[in-house]
Design an enzyme around this catalytic site. Structure first.
Site, PDB file in Angstrom:
ATOM      1  CD  GLU A 308       1.175   3.913 -10.826  1.00 27.10           C
ATOM      2  OE1 GLU A 308       1.443   5.193 -10.751  1.00 27.10           O
ATOM      3  OE2 GLU A 308       1.050   3.380  -9.541  1.00 27.10           O
ATOM      4  CG  ASP A 382      -1.396   9.957  -7.702  1.00 25.64           C
ATOM      5  OD1 ASP A 382      -1.825   9.464  -6.762  1.00 25.64           O
ATOM      6  OD2 ASP A 382      -0.273   9.537  -8.045  1.00 25.64           O
ATOM      7  CD  GLU A 410       2.791   9.671  -3.919  1.00 24.25           C
ATOM      8  OE1 GLU A 410       2.958   9.318  -5.018  1.00 24.25           O
ATOM      9  OE2 GLU A 410       1.678   9.196  -3.445  1.00 24.25           O
TER      10      GLU A 410
END
Length: 718
Positions: A308, A382, A410
């Site tokens: 990322e 993820d 998340e």
């Protein structure tokens, strides 16, 4: 031991609070130590709670304070410290080295290592006593917390014979905290670490944080975000880090830092961060020596590299082992480790994102130093509500692997959704890797060192902030607690953990505990149902991951688009990871590859993870795939309604403040579960063109209405 009797009636009558309990705000977590009800708790009648501590250290002092606080709060005893005099009912704590009394008992401490403990009811000089002993002071502290838990859970304490030790060495919280106190993927306020006032102001809350971690066996804390800022490695900031390390040390907690791989350039003045450049290696050695001069028990580094946009060894045509080993070599003399994250994917790589970490790391098996841990997420994408276990587990037998769970939710509704993650983590830990043969679970791979000098461990992305209740909501605390329990023992039971947490956090009334634990145990499956049923994944709105957006397909990087993951079209839905598709199944051991590659053998909870199927494919229930999806969406929403009904039934049985807060959050969860259900159905129906099955209501708005919802200021953004 003497006969069990109901004890301290007169004292409990004086301490009892009529009617409802005092208001609470959640600050005390599971360490509430409230007066206990004598009708539910019994001890032996010789219990006097004299505390015998021989030897002094900051950790033994902390253990003594905790016992005094806990026994005083629950039983009303003042619990005086006495030097080496054992009376009936005394509690003796220490190590064979610090306590002649314990040394003379010949307790079975030999196999318990430096952190294990024994709690035993014994006779000493003709007196009944309880001994909490260990090979080290931190083991004693862990034993004290376990003893207090036994009292909190109404266990008998007159015939104790407990021996316990952690199955993993490094049990670490990863704080994704930035130096400006913003927490990436944090939903609980600002960072706990007030860098502006450190090192001079040492907030008492730092000690309470350490106490909470020690109570569940967490022994390491990464203070800063994986998307690191090199500034934290500079001398003025190391003094601030030292202040936290000093506070945490008596509680057995080492501090770690996330190191930015390009730090030699950014703060060192070098022109390169090439790990094979001798000047770069020398710079890191000097920096590591500097850190240990300030913090002698520094734990080591966490590294996010070439992921990322973060810098890493691949910038110099080196591999992950080259980068990790360069740092590990300089940490090794100090006893430090490198935790090198395997979370990598690239926009330039056209392969299935689920395959990329395996493709990069598995060929490096055996090339990492034994003080390097490759930190692998539980699933290959993820932290989704449901993923099959990561195929790297079992595929790198010569490399220490460290589980990475995400405690902060998340992708599971942030802090407002009541989602207990214990069943999710247990699902991953129990999964059979079939490597090298059947019967080798992910947990067993984590627990067994790859060689005698290698480390073992588990990491959890923390959900902790400066909110008064620590985690943004009362029930979010359960996931911090559960992580510690699983890190101590990956074989633990999600249900047992839920019940223990409920009893210590809410009430010792068995009916209340049963109701709360039942809510918790089904809550994760509910969020899967209303967000990502039947193996769907990553359908959240992009950037902040708040709310549904399965229609997004126009972002620059393909794997940032939810449409990449479901591939719905007029013919069907799902990601084909079989031989006819990305062949991600080949990254698993042969028996699993065969199972996941067969639509008939794939467990239905992973069906659309591995297969693209027609809308009219028949599920095992006899429903079509389309009808089954709708059923799951409604089942998830209905579960939330059921949790609200259960919670309503508990009004008056727990304190008003926490009941009211949780009730309001459950109402938010119901609204958002309904939003997820309606928006997802509206979108997928626009593609499938199929009617809803009978008895299932249509979304109240058209698809454009749901697409128009924007949340640019959702919390926790990266």
């Amino acid at each position: 031991m003497r006969h069990l009797i109901l004890f301290l009636y007169f004292l409990m009558a004086a301490l009892a609070i009529p009617g409802q309990a005092n208001a609470e705000d959640g600050y005390d977590l599971w360490l509430r130590y409230r007066p206990i009800e004598p009708a539910r708790h019994i001890v032996y009648d010789g219990f006097t709670a004299l505390l015998v501590v021989e030897g002094r250290s900051p950790t033994l002092d902390a253990a003594a304070r905790e016992l005094q606080m806990g026994i005083g709060g629950m039983l009303g005893h003042r619990m005086p410290l006495v030097p080496g005099v054992v009376a009936d009912g005394a509690i003796v704590i220490g190590t064979p080295a610090s306590s002649p009394i314990i040394a003379g008992l010949n307790l079975p401490l030999g196999s318990l290592g430096s952190e294990g403990f024994v709690i035993r009811s014994v006779r000493i000089g003709g007196k009944d006593a309880t001994v909490i002993a260990a090979n080290s002071d931190i083991g004693v502290l862990y034993g004290v917390f376990r003893f207090l838990r036994e009292i909190q859970l109404a266990e008998r304490i007159d015939k104790l014979d407990i021996a316990d030790a952690p199955k993993l060495q490094r049990r670490v919280l990863n704080h994704w905290d930035n130096l400006d106190r913003h927490v990436e993927r944090g939903y609980s306020g600002l960072s706990l670490w007030d860098w502006q006032t450190l090192p001079t102001f040492r907030d008492p809350r730092y000690t309470d944080y350490a106490r909470a971690n020690a109570s569940i066996g967490i022994n390491g804390v990464v203070l800063n975000n994986v998307n690191a800022n090199a500034t934290i490695l500079t001398a003025p900031w190391l003094v601030k880090v030292k202040a936290l390390a000093d506070i945490f040390r008596p509680y057995g907690i080492r501090v770690y830092l996330t190191a930015r791989f390009s730090a030699p350039i950014e703060i060192g003045g070098l022109k390169s961060a090439d790990p094979l450049d001798p000047a770069v290696a020398a710079w890191w050695k000097a920096k590591i020596d500097e850190i240990y001069a300030v913090i002698p028990d520094f734990g080591g580094f966490l590294i996010k590299a070439n992921s990322e946009g973060q810098p890493g060894p691949q910038d110099y045509k080196r591999n992950h082992a080259d980068g990790a080993n360069m740092l590990a070599d300089s940490l090794k003399p100090h006893g430090g480790i490198v935790m090198w994250r395997a979370f990598v994917y690239s926009a330039e790589n056209a392969d299935d994102r689920a395959k990329q970490a395996y493709s990069e790391f598995q060929p490096l098996d055996g090339q990492f130093r034994d003080n390097v841990m490759v930190q692998v997420k539980n699933g290959a994408i993820d932290f989704q509500p449901r993923e099959p276990f990561h195929p790297l587990f079992g595929a790198m037998p010569r490399t220490p692997l460290m589980m990475e769970f995400q405690i902060t939710k998340e992708y599971l509704g942030f802090n407002t959704h009541l989602v207990y993650l214990g069943p999710m983590w247990k699902e991953a830990l129990h999964a059979d890797t079939f490597r090298p043969t059947k019967g080798n679970s992910v947990a067993s791979i984590l627990e067994k060192p790859v060689d005698p000098g290698a480390v073992t461990g588990m990491a959890g992305v923390a959900n902790i902030g400066n909110d008064r209740n620590w985690s943004g909501s009362q029930f979010a605390q359960s996931n911090w607690y559960a992580f510690g329990r699983f890190a101590w023992n990956p074989e633990d039971s999600a249900d047992t953990i839920a019940r223990d947490w409920a009893a210590m956090t809410w009430s010792d009334d068995p009916a209340v505990v049963d109701a709360i634990a039942t809510m918790m145990m089904g809550s994760r499956e509910a969020v899967v149902d209303y967000m990502t049923p039947l193996g769907l994944a990553h359908l959240m709105a992009t950037g902040h991951h708040y709310g549904p957006a399965p229609w997004v397909s126009d972002l620059a990087r393909p794997e940032w688009n939810p449409a990449y993951y479901h591939k719905a079209d007029a013919n069907g839905i799902g990601f084909d990871r079989t031989k006819s598709g990305s062949n991600a199944v080949a990254q698993y051991a042969a028996p699993l590859a065969e199972q996941f590659g067969s639509v008939k053998k794939t467990p239905e909870e992973f069906l659309l993870w591995f297969h693209h199927l027609p809308w009219d494919y028949r599920l095992r229930s006899g429903q079509t795939l389309w009808d089954g999806l709708i059923t799951h969406y409604d089942k998830g929403v209905d579960y939330v309604r059921g949790m609200i009904a259960t919670w309503d039934s508990l009004k008056g049985k727990i304190d008003d403040q926490r009941w009211e807060e949780t009730h309001m959050f459950l109402e938010i969860q119901l609204q958002e579960a309904q939003w997820w259900r309606d928006a997802s159905i509206a979108y997928f129906q626009s593609i499938s063109k199929r009617p809803l099955p009978e008895g299932h209501a249509p979304p109240p708005h058209d698809l454009d209405w749901y697409k128009a919802i924007q949340n640019p200021y959702a919390p926790g953004r990266s």
